[in-house]
Design an enzyme around this catalytic site. Structure first.
Site, PDB file in Angstrom:
ATOM      1  N   LYS A 111       1.101  -1.287   0.180  1.00 46.04           N
ATOM      2  CA  LYS A 111      -0.174  -0.111   0.017  1.00 46.04           C
ATOM      3  C   LYS A 111       0.658   1.254  -0.136  1.00 46.04           C
ATOM      4  O   LYS A 111       2.313   0.979   0.685  1.00 46.04           O
ATOM      5  CB  LYS A 111      -1.030   0.113   0.925  1.00 46.04           C
ATOM      6  CG  LYS A 111      -2.198  -1.079   1.173  1.00 46.04           C
ATOM      7  CD  LYS A 111      -3.105  -1.100   0.262  1.00 46.04           C
ATOM      8  CE  LYS A 111      -4.023  -1.896   0.055  1.00 46.04           C
ATOM      9  NZ  LYS A 111      -5.620  -1.902  -0.570  1.00 46.04           N
ATOM     10  N   GLU A 168      -1.413  -0.458  -9.182  1.00 40.32           N
ATOM     11  CA  GLU A 168      -2.530  -0.659  -9.152  1.00 40.32           C
ATOM     12  C   GLU A 168      -3.503   0.836  -8.697  1.00 40.32           C
ATOM     13  O   GLU A 168      -2.945   1.470  -7.639  1.00 40.32           O
ATOM     14  CB  GLU A 168      -3.114  -1.845  -7.972  1.00 40.32           C
ATOM     15  CG  GLU A 168      -4.787  -1.652  -7.611  1.00 40.32           C
ATOM     16  CD  GLU A 168      -4.580  -3.209  -7.029  1.00 40.32           C
ATOM     17  OE1 GLU A 168      -6.054  -3.233  -6.204  1.00 40.32           O
ATOM     18  OE2 GLU A 168      -3.900  -4.152  -6.764  1.00 40.32           O
ATOM     19  N   ASP A 194      -9.071  -0.993 -10.149  1.00 40.31           N
ATOM     20  CA  ASP A 194      -9.679  -1.352  -9.444  1.00 40.31           C
ATOM     21  C   ASP A 194     -10.644  -0.858  -9.031  1.00 40.31           C
ATOM     22  O   ASP A 194     -11.968  -1.677  -9.668  1.00 40.31           O
ATOM     23  CB  ASP A 194      -8.965  -1.461  -8.304  1.00 40.31           C
ATOM     24  CG  ASP A 194      -9.755  -2.500  -6.716  1.00 40.31           C
ATOM     25  OD1 ASP A 194     -10.719  -3.248  -7.397  1.00 40.31           O
ATOM     26  OD2 ASP A 194      -9.004  -2.845  -5.651  1.00 40.31           O
ATOM     27  N   LYS A 218     -13.071  -8.333  -7.553  1.00 44.37           N
ATOM     28  CA  LYS A 218     -13.286  -8.252  -6.693  1.00 44.37           C
ATOM     29  C   LYS A 218     -14.865  -9.354  -6.757  1.00 44.37           C
ATOM     30  O   LYS A 218     -15.471  -8.209  -7.153  1.00 44.37           O
ATOM     31  CB  LYS A 218     -13.351  -7.376  -5.613  1.00 44.37           C
ATOM     32  CG  LYS A 218     -12.075  -6.700  -4.862  1.00 44.37           C
ATOM     33  CD  LYS A 218     -11.840  -5.936  -4.288  1.00 44.37           C
ATOM     34  CE  LYS A 218     -10.287  -5.254  -4.539  1.00 44.37           C
ATOM     35  NZ  LYS A 218      -9.790  -4.296  -3.257  1.00 44.37           N
TER      36      LYS A 218
END
Length: 332
Positions: A111, A168, A194, A218
């Protein structure tokens, strides 16, 4: 695809259990993850949109959970799913401790672009991950849309020395992703989308705009395994299946999605049970030699009791479930 008949609200509430699971390290701004679980004819499923999401968005997550509990999962094409380690926005010195929780993972997602932190913090964290993973390990970063185009370009220049597998959601909008991808194409760092997929009114817009090299998908936010499979097929891009910080029950839905993909070229972001200090399954669905088994998860009753949310939070989630059920009912 013909919509699944909507079960009665009482059928969902009748088995509903709300849990609150503590995290080992603060992640996505939270220390405790709440989720509502219920049981259907096919098994247990998870409804866990983040608390700040409105009912219209959260209803898509409920549709996914209902499908998972009421319909058989697609036939798997593989028995185990390779997964990555996930490194929150921790200090560089804490990186080895985080990675220890992910047994045998050859890939790490780091992250970056955390509010209140600097690019220097990101560089130090990614460097620590690269050193821990070694030259053969794969390192990817996730900015959650935290940079504008200029900031992202500068950050990727600074982080390129660590041989990034991909970046990402470095920027928020599809237009920004397309511009950044054009600017950094010569660097050879693929751009993954994403939020531009799972939070978009049109999840295929990013592919049509040429704004990404791959998709991060997801199951819950896209409305279920089947809808996610359709999205990947229509986009025509490689896909990485990731979690929404689910319990082991929700993770098993993501595993089912990854198992059903025709091609699985990347390790998946489904090892996030290792970020928790407690779960509803025994053992939890954590990486073993870098992968997860395919199959449904049945929560342990004693763990549902032990990690039950407070009475007021249970009431909040049950009311939210009822509102989202009404949204789905109104759309049919």
């Amino acid at each position: 695809m013909t919509p699944l008949p909507l079960p009665a609200l009482d059928d969902l509430l009748g088995t509903a259990r709300v849990v609150a699971l503590p995290l080992a390290t603060r992640f996505r701004g939270i220390d405790v993850r709440e989720a509502l679980l219920f049981e259907g004819p096919e098994g247990w499923a998870e409804f866990s949109p983040f608390t700040e999401y409105g009912d219209a968005e959260a209803a898509t997550w409920l549709a996914a959970a209902i499908e998972d509990a009421w319909m058989p999962r697609p036939a798997p094409l593989r028995e185990r799913i390779p997964v990555n380690a996930t490194v929150p926005a921790v200090a560089a010195a804490s990186v080895p401790r985080v990675l220890e929780r992910f047994d045998g993972c050859r890939t790490a997602k780091v992250k970056v672009a955390e509010a209140g932190q600097t690019l220097a913090d990101d560089i130090a964290r990614v460097r620590a991950v690269r050193e821990a993973m070694g030259p053969e390990g794969r390192v990817r970063i996730d900015a959650n849309g935290g940079w504008n185009v200029d900031e992202a370009e500068r950050a990727l220049h600074a982080l390129a020395e660590f041989d990034l597998e991909y970046a990402e959601q470095p920027c928020t909008t599809v237009e920004e992703l397309a511009e950044l991808r054009r600017r950094v194409k010569y660097m050879g760092i693929p751009i993954a989308a994403d939020e531009s997929v799972r939070k978009a009114a049109d999840p295929l817009a990013v592919a049509r705009a040429g704004a990404a090299d791959l998709l991060v998908i997801k199951a819950q936010p896209l409305g279920g395994v089947r809808r996610a499979l359709e999205t990947v097929a229509e986009a025509g891009l490689p896909a990485v299946v990731s979690s929404a910080l689910d319990t082991s029950v929700g993770l098993s839905m993501g595993v089912a999605l990854a198992a059903a993909l025709a091609d699985l070229d990347y390790d998946c972001g489904l090892g996030t049970a290792s970020l928790f200090t407690a779960d509803v399954a025994d053992p939890p669905l954590e990486p073993d030699a870098g992968s997860l088994p395919v199959g449904r998860i049945t929560p342990v009753r004693a763990l549902l009791d032990e990690h039950a949310a407070s009475t007021d939070r249970v009431h909040w989630w049950r009311e939210r479930l009822a509102r989202c059920h009404a949204v789905l009912q109104g759309g049919r």
